[in-house]
Each structure stands twice: as C-alpha cells, then as structure tokens.
Design an enzyme around this catalytic site. Structure first.
Site, PDB file in Angstrom:
ATOM      1  N   SER A 116     -97.272  37.577 -19.213  1.00  0.00           N
ATOM      2  CA  SER A 116     -97.644  36.166 -19.226  1.00  0.00           C
ATOM      3  C   SER A 116     -97.240  35.517 -20.533  1.00  0.00           C
ATOM      4  O   SER A 116     -97.292  36.139 -21.606  1.00  0.00           O
ATOM      5  CB  SER A 116     -99.162  36.075 -19.077  1.00  0.00           C
ATOM      6  OG  SER A 116     -99.579  34.753 -19.315  1.00  0.00           O
TER       7      SER A 116
ATOM      8  N   TYR B 131    -107.662  38.427 -21.892  1.00  0.00           N
ATOM      9  CA  TYR B 131    -106.644  38.508 -20.831  1.00  0.00           C
ATOM     10  C   TYR B 131    -105.249  38.651 -21.442  1.00  0.00           C
ATOM     11  O   TYR B 131    -104.476  39.548 -21.081  1.00  0.00           O
ATOM     12  CB  TYR B 131    -106.718  37.248 -19.955  1.00  0.00           C
ATOM     13  CG  TYR B 131    -105.497  37.052 -19.100  1.00  0.00           C
ATOM     14  CD1 TYR B 131    -105.300  37.816 -17.965  1.00  0.00           C
ATOM     15  CD2 TYR B 131    -104.526  36.109 -19.455  1.00  0.00           C
ATOM     16  CE1 TYR B 131    -104.157  37.652 -17.198  1.00  0.00           C
ATOM     17  CE2 TYR B 131    -103.388  35.940 -18.691  1.00  0.00           C
ATOM     18  CZ  TYR B 131    -103.201  36.707 -17.558  1.00  0.00           C
ATOM     19  OH  TYR B 131    -102.073  36.546 -16.820  1.00  0.00           O
TER      20      TYR B 131
ATOM     21  N   PHE C 106     -94.466  31.568 -17.254  1.00  0.00           N
ATOM     22  CA  PHE C 106     -95.139  30.337 -17.671  1.00  0.00           C
ATOM     23  C   PHE C 106     -96.068  29.944 -16.517  1.00  0.00           C
ATOM     24  O   PHE C 106     -96.653  30.821 -15.899  1.00  0.00           O
ATOM     25  CB  PHE C 106     -94.101  29.313 -18.157  1.00  0.00           C
ATOM     26  CG  PHE C 106     -93.623  29.718 -19.542  1.00  0.00           C
ATOM     27  CD1 PHE C 106     -92.859  30.874 -19.714  1.00  0.00           C
ATOM     28  CD2 PHE C 106     -94.027  29.027 -20.675  1.00  0.00           C
ATOM     29  CE1 PHE C 106     -92.502  31.318 -20.999  1.00  0.00           C
ATOM     30  CE2 PHE C 106     -93.664  29.458 -21.955  1.00  0.00           C
ATOM     31  CZ  PHE C 106     -92.911  30.603 -22.109  1.00  0.00           C
ATOM     32  N   ASN C 107     -96.270  28.667 -16.209  1.00  0.00           N
ATOM     33  CA  ASN C 107     -97.352  28.314 -15.276  1.00  0.00           C
ATOM     34  C   ASN C 107     -96.917  28.391 -13.812  1.00  0.00           C
ATOM     35  O   ASN C 107     -96.345  27.430 -13.279  1.00  0.00           O
ATOM     36  CB  ASN C 107     -97.876  26.923 -15.620  1.00  0.00           C
ATOM     37  CG  ASN C 107     -98.544  26.895 -16.976  1.00  0.00           C
ATOM     38  OD1 ASN C 107     -97.924  27.166 -17.997  1.00  0.00           O
ATOM     39  ND2 ASN C 107     -99.822  26.579 -17.004  1.00  0.00           N
TER      40      ASN C 107
ATOM     41  N   ASN D   2    -109.645  47.476 -16.341  1.00  0.00           N
ATOM     42  CA  ASN D   2    -108.786  47.283 -15.159  1.00  0.00           C
ATOM     43  C   ASN D   2    -107.325  47.040 -15.555  1.00  0.00           C
ATOM     44  O   ASN D   2    -106.419  47.692 -15.034  1.00  0.00           O
ATOM     45  CB  ASN D   2    -109.310  46.089 -14.346  1.00  0.00           C
ATOM     46  CG  ASN D   2    -108.607  45.968 -13.007  1.00  0.00           C
ATOM     47  OD1 ASN D   2    -108.531  46.927 -12.253  1.00  0.00           O
ATOM     48  ND2 ASN D   2    -108.084  44.793 -12.709  1.00  0.00           N
TER      49      ASN D   2
ATOM     50  N   LYS E 216    -102.316  41.894 -21.510  1.00  0.00           N
ATOM     51  CA  LYS E 216    -100.905  41.816 -21.113  1.00  0.00           C
ATOM     52  C   LYS E 216    -100.009  42.342 -22.234  1.00  0.00           C
ATOM     53  O   LYS E 216     -99.062  43.095 -22.010  1.00  0.00           O
ATOM     54  CB  LYS E 216    -100.524  40.374 -20.752  1.00  0.00           C
ATOM     55  CG  LYS E 216    -101.195  39.863 -19.487  1.00  0.00           C
ATOM     56  CD  LYS E 216    -100.644  40.553 -18.263  1.00  0.00           C
ATOM     57  CE  LYS E 216    -101.355  40.195 -16.984  1.00  0.00           C
ATOM     58  NZ  LYS E 216    -100.872  40.958 -15.826  1.00  0.00           N
TER      59      LYS E 216
ATOM     60  N   ARG F 186     -97.085  21.407 -19.873  1.00  0.00           N
ATOM     61  CA  ARG F 186     -96.827  22.807 -19.549  1.00  0.00           C
ATOM     62  C   ARG F 186     -95.557  22.940 -18.717  1.00  0.00           C
ATOM     63  O   ARG F 186     -95.131  22.005 -18.048  1.00  0.00           O
ATOM     64  CB  ARG F 186     -97.980  23.397 -18.712  1.00  0.00           C
ATOM     65  CG  ARG F 186     -99.311  23.487 -19.423  1.00  0.00           C
ATOM     66  CD  ARG F 186     -99.291  24.543 -20.520  1.00  0.00           C
ATOM     67  NE  ARG F 186    -100.615  24.673 -21.129  1.00  0.00           N
ATOM     68  CZ  ARG F 186    -101.078  23.896 -22.111  1.00  0.00           C
ATOM     69  NH1 ARG F 186    -100.339  22.909 -22.593  1.00  0.00           N
ATOM     70  NH2 ARG F 186    -102.284  24.105 -22.609  1.00  0.00           N
TER      71      ARG F 186
HETATM   72  C1  UD1 Z   1    -102.316  29.277 -17.888  1.00  0.00           C
HETATM   73  C2  UD1 Z   1    -103.229  30.461 -17.673  1.00  0.00           C
HETATM   74  C3  UD1 Z   1    -102.761  31.625 -18.417  1.00  0.00           C
HETATM   75  C4  UD1 Z   1    -101.317  31.850 -18.150  1.00  0.00           C
HETATM   76  C5  UD1 Z   1    -100.560  30.670 -18.671  1.00  0.00           C
HETATM   77  C6  UD1 Z   1     -99.089  30.855 -18.522  1.00  0.00           C
HETATM   78  C7  UD1 Z   1    -105.589  30.096 -17.209  1.00  0.00           C
HETATM   79  C8  UD1 Z   1    -106.884  29.583 -17.700  1.00  0.00           C
HETATM   80  N1  UD1 Z   1    -104.569  30.087 -18.066  1.00  0.00           N
HETATM   81  O1  UD1 Z   1    -102.727  28.605 -19.019  1.00  0.00           O
HETATM   82  O2  UD1 Z   1    -103.451  32.748 -18.016  1.00  0.00           O
HETATM   83  O3  UD1 Z   1    -100.858  33.019 -18.717  1.00  0.00           O
HETATM   84  O4  UD1 Z   1    -100.967  29.550 -17.927  1.00  0.00           O
HETATM   85  O5  UD1 Z   1     -98.470  30.255 -19.586  1.00  0.00           O
HETATM   86  O6  UD1 Z   1    -105.485  30.505 -16.086  1.00  0.00           O
HETATM   87  N2  UD1 Z   1    -106.079  21.277 -17.105  1.00  0.00           N
HETATM   88  C9  UD1 Z   1    -106.896  20.176 -16.930  1.00  0.00           C
HETATM   89  N3  UD1 Z   1    -107.961  20.289 -16.074  1.00  0.00           N
HETATM   90  C10 UD1 Z   1    -108.222  21.453 -15.382  1.00  0.00           C
HETATM   91  C11 UD1 Z   1    -107.372  22.565 -15.552  1.00  0.00           C
HETATM   92  C12 UD1 Z   1    -106.300  22.448 -16.428  1.00  0.00           C
HETATM   93  O7  UD1 Z   1    -106.702  19.132 -17.531  1.00  0.00           O
HETATM   94  O8  UD1 Z   1    -109.229  21.498 -14.630  1.00  0.00           O
HETATM   95  C13 UD1 Z   1    -104.922  21.163 -18.006  1.00  0.00           C
HETATM   96  C14 UD1 Z   1    -104.957  22.113 -19.192  1.00  0.00           C
HETATM   97  O9  UD1 Z   1    -105.615  21.542 -20.286  1.00  0.00           O
HETATM   98  C15 UD1 Z   1    -103.450  22.328 -19.427  1.00  0.00           C
HETATM   99  C16 UD1 Z   1    -102.837  22.232 -18.040  1.00  0.00           C
HETATM  100  O10 UD1 Z   1    -103.787  21.500 -17.258  1.00  0.00           O
HETATM  101  O11 UD1 Z   1    -102.923  21.293 -20.221  1.00  0.00           O
HETATM  102  C17 UD1 Z   1    -102.583  23.557 -17.390  1.00  0.00           C
HETATM  103  O12 UD1 Z   1    -103.781  24.331 -17.412  1.00  0.00           O
HETATM  104  P1  UD1 Z   1    -103.890  25.748 -16.683  1.00  0.00           P
HETATM  105  O13 UD1 Z   1    -103.390  25.645 -15.289  1.00  0.00           O
HETATM  106  O14 UD1 Z   1    -105.291  26.251 -16.870  1.00  0.00           O
HETATM  107  O15 UD1 Z   1    -102.847  26.651 -17.450  1.00  0.00           O
HETATM  108  P2  UD1 Z   1    -102.739  27.021 -19.026  1.00  0.00           P
HETATM  109  O16 UD1 Z   1    -103.902  26.597 -19.780  1.00  0.00           O
HETATM  110  O17 UD1 Z   1    -101.405  26.561 -19.482  1.00  0.00           O
END
Ligand code: UD1
Length: 325
Positions: A116, A140, A168-169, A91, A144, A220
């Site tokens: 990303s 993934y 970023f996020n 995809n 990219k 982040r």
């Molecule tokens: C995300 C994306 C990635 C994207 C990147 C941009 C996912 C899994 N990852 O990664 O595709 O390209 O941002 O830089 O979608 N956390 C918790 N509990 C949770 C979820 C997250 O503690 O249930 C923490 C993680 O450990 C991290 C932070 O929250 O420290 C952000 O997590 P997440 O939103 O998943 O983003 P990334 O891992 O940074």
C-alpha cells in the site's frame, strides 16, 4: 503451473482472479471468507482456509503445482489497526510469514504482494517515488512495510523472487457490474460517497476544507480496480521471465480532490450527494499521488482508466447491489 491467490474472494483479489483467468492462467483461491464472498469468484476454484495453516498451504501448493502466489489476504482498516494492533500484527505479519514459510517449503518460486501507498505515511514530496523512505503512520501501514522487508530478506536468503505493489486509492467496480466492493467492510471515500448518495447512510463528512489544494479538500490518486488487477498480471509476467525482485507503485499519477469526486458523482448519478464539512481527519495528508513511471518501465503497465470510469462503475455497481452480493 497454477497461481495461488490468497484473499481472492475480496475486493481487489476477486478482480485479479478474473484478470488472471482471462490471461489464460490456472488459478486456485485460498480465502477464509471472513470478509470475502464466494460469489465474487465467479466460479473460480476456492479452498476455504487460513494462510497461517502451514500444512494446508504446503499440501495445496504441492498438489496443484503452484509456482506463484499472489497474496492479498489481510485486514485493511487503518482505524481498526490502531485500536486492535496485535490483531493486525498477528494476521497481516504472522499470517504472511507463515504463508511465505510454507511457500518456500513447497518450492514456490514467485510471490506478488499486495502492499500500500500507506507505507509512505505523509509523503515528503509528490509525486511519490519508490525511493522515498517508508514512514508508516499506522499499524496497518507498518504491517505492509514489515512484510515487504520479510520478502526482501527471504529473497536474499532463499531465492524467492517477489514484486511488492504499493497501491494508491483503489476504487471502482468491474465494467459489467459482476463484481465490486462490499461497502459494509470499507471506510474509503468512493463507497461512502455512493452509500450517502443512495441514502443508505448519513451524509458524507468532508474531512477538512482548508488544505492547500485547489479547492481546500484532500487530493488523492484514485486507481481503477480493473487497472490494479491488470498490474498483478503484469507483475507475474515480469517474474515469469526470471526478472529480479521489485517494489513499485500502482497509481495513475493524477489526483482528484474530495469535492471533484462529489461533483463527478452528482453528474454521473443525477442525484445530489448529501454532505457536510467537518474538521480534518487526524493523520490525513493534503495531497498524495503516485509517480507510476517505474511500473510502466519495468512491468509495461499503466493505468487505462481515470476518475470518470471509477465513479461510473462504482455507481452502477452500488446502485444495483445495495445489499451487497
Ligand atoms: C487510503 C487507505 C489506506 C490506503 C491508502 C492508499 C483508509 C482509512 N486508508 O487512505 O489504507 O493504503 O488509501 O494510498 O482506508 N474522506 C472524507 N470523508 C470520508 C472519507 C474520506 O473526506 O468519509 C477524504 C479523506 O480525508 C481523503 C480522501 O477522502 O482526503 C480519501 O480518503 P480514504 O478513502 O480514507 O483514503 P486515504 O486516506 O487516502
């Protein structure tokens, strides 16, 4: 001249469609609606179909006089990409190469690609600059990076100029709460925090409390989706004046930890965020934040909003749309 936006009914796509409309551009969206929502388009023109459909894309580009494509349509779950790798290669990479093929055949001149910061993997240093060699740590992220490479070669061999934006996020929602994120199709922190706060899921698991950060939790660079959307408008402005292909970060340059996100959410919502501490999630780096100076220099773009606006708009959106659109 029309801009074709693939995946325009998705989260970042729909905010971008809105910003492009506000900038005075003619827009047509191509979306399969597999995960997108037609309501998110707020009346923008929609063609339901696949990016891999060469005949559909060439016909659409010719009929609508499409000069630029902004390409979002892709699968985006890191975890799922590891359990179903070929679905992602097919995809995200196969779909994109078919789209690029059709774009070139139809005379499209400019392409903006939704990449990303995941391409950097666990970055060797922060802030992350674009000269760090990508080292994807998931299928993934690899898809990219592969599409970035395809665009670079098609630029060289066919003259298609492109801007690859490494987000970023992405988080937050529109300020009028008309559009926002569908929390049923995401695993990212902010929507999960909102869902847990609203009692719509079990407590949030905080992945790791022993990172070398100010409070032990992961840090982040959260960027408001409206800022991201404006980054795409700036990328088109950049290409419109004939500038060369570019790859750049879209981030704020500032990090927030998981506990900072939780305490700001508690303040904004007036509710406690149910959470438990658990082990680190495999592959999660301690700290990731962008050096956004290249985007500022080349695109004239910088993030206007911070974590407060992100959490405020996310809270307003989710608390008023608990069942999504
Ligand atoms: C995300 C994306 C990635 C994207 C990147 C941009 C996912 C899994 N990852 O990664 O595709 O390209 O941002 O830089 O979608 N956390 C918790 N509990 C949770 C979820 C997250 O503690 O249930 C923490 C993680 O450990 C991290 C932070 O929250 O420290 C952000 O997590 P997440 O939103 O998943 O983003 P990334 O891992 O940074």
């Amino acid at each position: 001249m029309t801009v074709l936006v693939t995946g325009g009914a998705g989260y970042i796509g729909s905010h971008t469609v809105r910003s492009l409309g506000e900038s005075g551009r003619e827009v047509v969206v191509l979306d399969s609606l597999e995960t997108g929502h037609s309501e998110a388009l707020l009346g923008a023109d929609l063609v339901v179909g696949e990016i891999a459909d060469f005949d559909l894309v060439t016909k659409l580009c010719r009929e609508r006089n499409v000069r630029s494509i902004v390409h979002f349509a892709a699968y985006k779950s890191v975890g799922e990409s590891m359990s179903h790798p070929l679905r992602y290669f097919s995809n995200n990479v196969g779909g994109s190469t078919a789209l690029i093929d059709a774009a070139v055949a139809a005379g499209v001149e400019q392409f903006v690609f939704s990449s990303s910061a995941a391409v950097y993997g666990s970055p060797a240093r922060v802030p992350v600059t674009e000269d760090l060699l990508p080292r994807p740590e998931s299928v993934y992220a690899e898809t990219k990076w592969m599409v970035e490479r395809v665009l670079s070669w098609i630029g060289e061999t066919r003259g298609l100029r492109s801007v690859c934006l490494r987000y970023f996020n992405a988080a937050g929602a529109s300020f009028d709460s008309a559009i926002g994120e569908d929390w049923s199709v995401t695993t990212n922190l902010v929507p999960i925090v909102m869902k847990a706060t609203l009692g719509k899921r079990p407590p949030l698991e905080v992945f790791g409390s022993d990172y070398p950060t100010r409070d032990g939790t992961g840090e982040r660079d959260y960027i408001h989706v409206v800022d991201l959307a404006e980054g795409h408008v700036k990328a088109l402005d950049y290409l419109d004046v004939g500038k060369p292909s570019l790859t750049c970060n879209l981030g704020t340059g500032k990090g927030s930890t998981v506990l900072e996100v939780l305490s700001a959410t508690e303040r904004i919502s007036g509710c406690g965020v149910p959470h438990v501490f658990s082990a680190r999630r495999a592959g999660d780096p301690a700290v990731v934040f962008a050096d956004p100076s290249l985007a500022e220099r080349e695109l004239g773009w910088r993030a206007r909003y911070g974590i407060e606006e992100i959490l405020q708009t996310a809270w307003t959106w989710h608390s008023t749309h608990v069942d999504g659109y």
